[in-house]
Every structure is written in structure tokens, then in C-alpha cells.
Motif scaffolding. Structure first.
Motif, PDB file in Angstrom:
ATOM      1  N   LEU A  26       0.831  -1.210   0.000  1.00 22.90           N
ATOM      2  CA  LEU A  26       0.000   0.000   0.000  1.00 22.90           C
ATOM      3  C   LEU A  26       0.862   1.255   0.000  1.00 22.90           C
ATOM      4  O   LEU A  26       0.593   2.192  -0.751  1.00 22.90           O
ATOM      5  CB  LEU A  26      -0.944   0.011   1.212  1.00 22.90           C
ATOM      6  CG  LEU A  26      -1.777   1.289   1.377  1.00 22.90           C
ATOM      7  CD1 LEU A  26      -2.701   1.508   0.185  1.00 22.90           C
ATOM      8  CD2 LEU A  26      -2.551   1.230   2.682  1.00 22.90           C
ATOM      9  N   ARG A  40      -5.962   4.402   1.967  1.00 25.32           N
ATOM     10  CA  ARG A  40      -5.452   3.949   3.261  1.00 25.32           C
ATOM     11  C   ARG A  40      -6.601   4.063   4.260  1.00 25.32           C
ATOM     12  O   ARG A  40      -7.058   5.154   4.555  1.00 25.32           O
ATOM     13  CB  ARG A  40      -4.295   4.815   3.726  1.00 25.32           C
ATOM     14  CG  ARG A  40      -3.682   4.366   5.055  1.00 25.32           C
ATOM     15  CD  ARG A  40      -2.577   5.295   5.536  1.00 25.32           C
ATOM     16  NE  ARG A  40      -1.643   5.676   4.492  1.00 25.32           N
ATOM     17  CZ  ARG A  40      -0.624   4.919   4.065  1.00 25.32           C
ATOM     18  NH1 ARG A  40      -0.412   3.763   4.612  1.00 25.32           N
ATOM     19  NH2 ARG A  40       0.158   5.326   3.097  1.00 25.32           N
ATOM     20  N   CYS A  50      -8.212  -0.497   0.711  1.00 25.60           N
ATOM     21  CA  CYS A  50      -6.963  -0.642  -0.045  1.00 25.60           C
ATOM     22  C   CYS A  50      -6.976  -1.862  -0.969  1.00 25.60           C
ATOM     23  O   CYS A  50      -5.927  -2.324  -1.393  1.00 25.60           O
ATOM     24  CB  CYS A  50      -5.799  -0.753   0.923  1.00 25.60           C
ATOM     25  SG  CYS A  50      -5.864  -2.236   1.948  1.00 25.60           S
TER      26      CYS A  50
END
Length: 165
Positions: A26, A40, A50
Motif C-alpha cells: 500500500l 489507506r 486498499c
């Protein structure tokens, strides 16, 4: 820890990037690749904000060590739209009003896309299962389910016509 250069397919293009063994995918997608459509959220794999497609499966990028991306095929929301325009899922989410604040929408679309990539005639239960890892705090899930069903109809119609969606 020493950075290592890894390569992987990202939205159909091979990319190389130096990553730290402590980085999560991520962070690499958002901070280094500037693909901020992958949101996020909780950072614990509980909200689905995500969600990306990782080797054909919907997965939470916040739980994937960046090093694990080596050689992988990764698709983010930025890679869903094609040269033909919005993906049927994106169009159906708009048409069915399945978007409110939009924070969860990229993750929802990626989970639904992973389903429709394998099954263009999902049942309501299969749709619910596919998006069960994605939390929407703004609305119910009825319009989201309707949007996925609508997109499945569009994808089947396109396949009959020989389209490339």
C-alpha cells in the motif's frame, strides 16, 4: 535494512522499483507510485479501502509486504478504465448511485472486478461475499449489489458482441 529492486506488472505495464523489506505494498503504491486511488483505511485489512487485484485475487494492499510483489500481476483502480472509457463497473456504480462519499468505492470496484473477471453471472450471494471485506459507512449495500449486477449484464452483452471490456 537494504532496499531491493523488484519488478512486477502494474496495471499492465512492467515496473521496477526499490523497496525496503519493511514496506507494505500500500505504501509503495501510494507514496512511490502515486496511485492514490488505493485508499489507506484501517491498515489492518478490515475495511477493504486498499483492495487491489493481486495475481487475479482481491487482496488488501495494507497486508502485503512490498517484497511479495516481485513478479506479481497487480491491478489498481487506476488500471480499470480502458481506452474505451470507464469499465462497466465504474459506469454502473455511477448510474445506480452506488457512490456516496467515494472513499470505499475503489476497493468495492476492485473486489467486484475480481469476481466478475472470473464469473460474469454471479448470484446475489456471490456478490455479497465478494464485497464482504469492504466496509461502506455512508450507505447500504443494496445499490452496490445492483451496480455489480448491472455491470455483469453489460459485460455479458459485450462478450456476445465480441467487445473487449
Amino acid at each position: 535494512m537494504t532496499n531491493q529492486t523488484i519488478s512486477f506488472s502494474l496495471n499492465g505495464e512492467v515496473v521496477e522499483i526499490a523497496v525496503s523489506p519493511s514496506e507494505m505494498l500500500l505504501d509503495v503504491l501510494r507514496e512511490k507510485m502515486h496511485l492514490t486511488g488505493t485508499k489507506r483505511g484501517c491498515g489492518k485489512g478490515e475495511c477493504g479501502a486498499c483492495t487491489i487485484i493481486f495475481n487475479g485475487k482481491a487482496m488488501n494492499a495494507c497486508l502485503i509486504p512490498a517484497m511479495r510483489a516481485k513478479g506479481a500481476d497487480i491491478q489498481t483502480i487506476e488500471g480499470v478504465e480502458s481506452a474505451h472509457g470507464l469499465h462497466p463497473l465504474q459506469q454502473s456504480f455511477i448510474e445506480k448511485g452506488a457512490v456516496q462519499c467515494g472513499f470505499c468505492t475503489p476497493g468495492m470496484i476492485m473486489s467486484a472486478k475480481a469476481l466478475l473477471d472470473k464469473n460474469k453471472s454471479p448470484t446475489k450471494d456471490q456478490i455479497r461475499e465478494a464485497v464482504s471485506g469492504n466496509i461502506c459507512r455512508c450507505t447500504g449495500y443494496v445499490k452496490i449489489e445492483e451496480a455489480v449486477e448491472d455491470a455483469a449484464v453489460k459485460l455479458r452483452a459485450s462478450a456476445v458482441k465480441g467487445g473487449d471490456l
